[in-house]
Write a protein that holds these residues in place. Structure first.
Motif: not given
Lengths: 300, 300
Positions: B12-30
């Motif tokens: 997501v663009d946070l302005g002033s040339g800075i990005l907020g970077v996000l990532k989600t991962d799901m680990l499932v036992g099986k």
């Protein structure tokens, strides 16, 4: 940490007085999706839960990630219904879903992770209430407890009343509009009521080291009728519910007195913060203690 | 969106040339925790998966949220083991866990959501490779595929070799140190190899509209031995594996030539980007196509 551990959201200091605000919530089919709730509503609820925490802090959520675990018996059409629920909720609260992850899992699992930014001094924490502050809520309570009793225990009730109660369970709303005005109306502390009104009051009490005297029972009119029909104690339905997404807020009385009328309309004053840590409901000169229990406990 | 949909992370663009970077991962036992992996290792893996995506983009992750679904048969001690795995991994990569959510679920479910910030022009996307760029990897491949065959099919192998292969499965590492130097060595595109080397190459190919000629098989020495013992095709083990967290990168040759020696040491050049969209492995004058399949497909 810029926000104490255990508050409604977490935050990271981005410098220049700006916080990055984050929150994750996991919705699991078995425990969070009661019979009678559609898949679209389940998707919606997963999103609303998350937005409600931002609302309680006065922070606008910007973007969200969604991780979904999908049981292999689910059909493509069913998965799409979940997605529609998520997307529509995102649109309602003006949040962009920018990424996610999908996996196979035994039970439908929807995990939202939402991000927003705010000025450090604009965020409203659970701590901050002072004796003398007004205690206010953004709406009336008990509908979800009553609605769950209808769905899970098959309790009867007049159709019109039923509709409102089921809607409270299946189509909850986050009070983001109110939340974004909290600071302007002089909020000194705030929490959402997802674990029940009593539980939320105890959380504010613990974080702020104050007690509360509740003098007005914020009961929804449908709940009054439901309680009468089934001879249930309205007090229990209102205080020991849960899965409600109203805001529970303390307000600086002077600041609140100066707040605009349209902002005030959104809140309902139900009591005040007091010295000490006692939580009581006052009625007809009698004091009734408000216990630190949520709906999970009350069900048993 | 500041980053194309489907890249390793979202932003997501946070302005002033800075990005907020996000990532989600799901680990499932099986599906994600093979027999032989401890709960501590499962917690660790859930975290590493997430960090690896940041590594591939050249972005430092700052904070993480963890949502955990816990089956009710799990003991407190077992839950603590998962937590220890998560916490240690967080420490390894200097990421603070600032919040989360816990629920009851049928299967162990760990969802990480990680956040970081970076300058917009520092992020390395999947698109950006050009014909003539060098193709490089951060390590050797095949250990996880071989390790999984040992755990799941009970394949024998000399103890010393076995140790390295099992470790690759149970204690994967994210190449964050390399990732944070990508821009300095002239990376034009990058991806992590969690879905297998072949799959990763096809993703870079698709995003950048180039093909690849691989002239060096980046095979781990343990995998060479394992392949000989079991008469398996080393090519398949290397290309059609998965759950490996090496970086697959294209490099501008001029920029790379000027890069510092200590940075270069971290990469292994295995071929080059070419015009067109063909992906081939060249050996002894013969061309072998690299198919767009991951380890999931290869198992069947």
């Amino acid at each position: 940490m810029p926000i104490p551990h255990g508050d409604d959201v977490s935050a990271v200091d981005l410098g220049s007085g700006i916080l990055g605000v984050l929150k994750t919530d996991m919705l699991v089919g078995k425990t969070d999706v009661p019979a009678g709730m559609t898949l679209q509503q389940a998707g919606r609820k997963a999103f609303v839960m998350n937005v409600s925490d931002f609302a309680a802090k006065g922070v606008k959520p910007l973007v969200a990630l969604i991780a979904i675990g999908i049981p292999n018996h689910m059909k493509r059409k069913e998965i799409q219904e979940v997605a529609v629920g998520l997307k529509r909720a995102a649109k309602t609260y003006d949040v962009r879903i920018i990424g996610g992850d999908t996996n196979e899992s035994d039970d439908l699992t929807i995990v939202t992770a939402t991000f927003g930014i705010c000025e450090r001094e604009r965020i409203v924490l659970r701590r901050g209430a002072q004796a003398g502050d007004l205690l206010a809520v953004s709406g009336r309570f008990g509908k979800t407890s009553a609605g769950l009793k209808i769905l899970q225990e098959n309790r009867g009730v007049p159709p019109k009343v039923r509709r409102g109660l089921i809607k409270a369970v299946c189509m909850p709303e986050a009070r983001l509009d109110v939340g974004l005005k909290l600071k302007n109306m002089g909020a000194t502390s705030s929490i959402d009521s997802s674990d029940g009104l009593a539980w939320s009051l105890h959380e504010l009490s613990r974080a702020s080291s104050v007690g509360f005297e509740v003098s007005t029972l914020p009961i929804a009119k449908e709940v009054k009728i439901f309680a009468e029909v089934h001879k249930l104690n309205p007090f229990n339905l209102v205080f020991y519910g849960g899965e409600e997404y109203e805001l529970v807020v303390t307000l600086n009385p002077k600041h609140y007195a100066r707040a605009r009328q349209d902002v005030k309309k959104k809140m309902c004053i139900i009591g005040k913060a007091v010295d000490g840590r006692r939580l009581t409901y006052l009625k007809d000169g009698l004091e009734k203690p408000i216990k630190a229990i949520g709906w999970e406990h009350f069900k048993r």
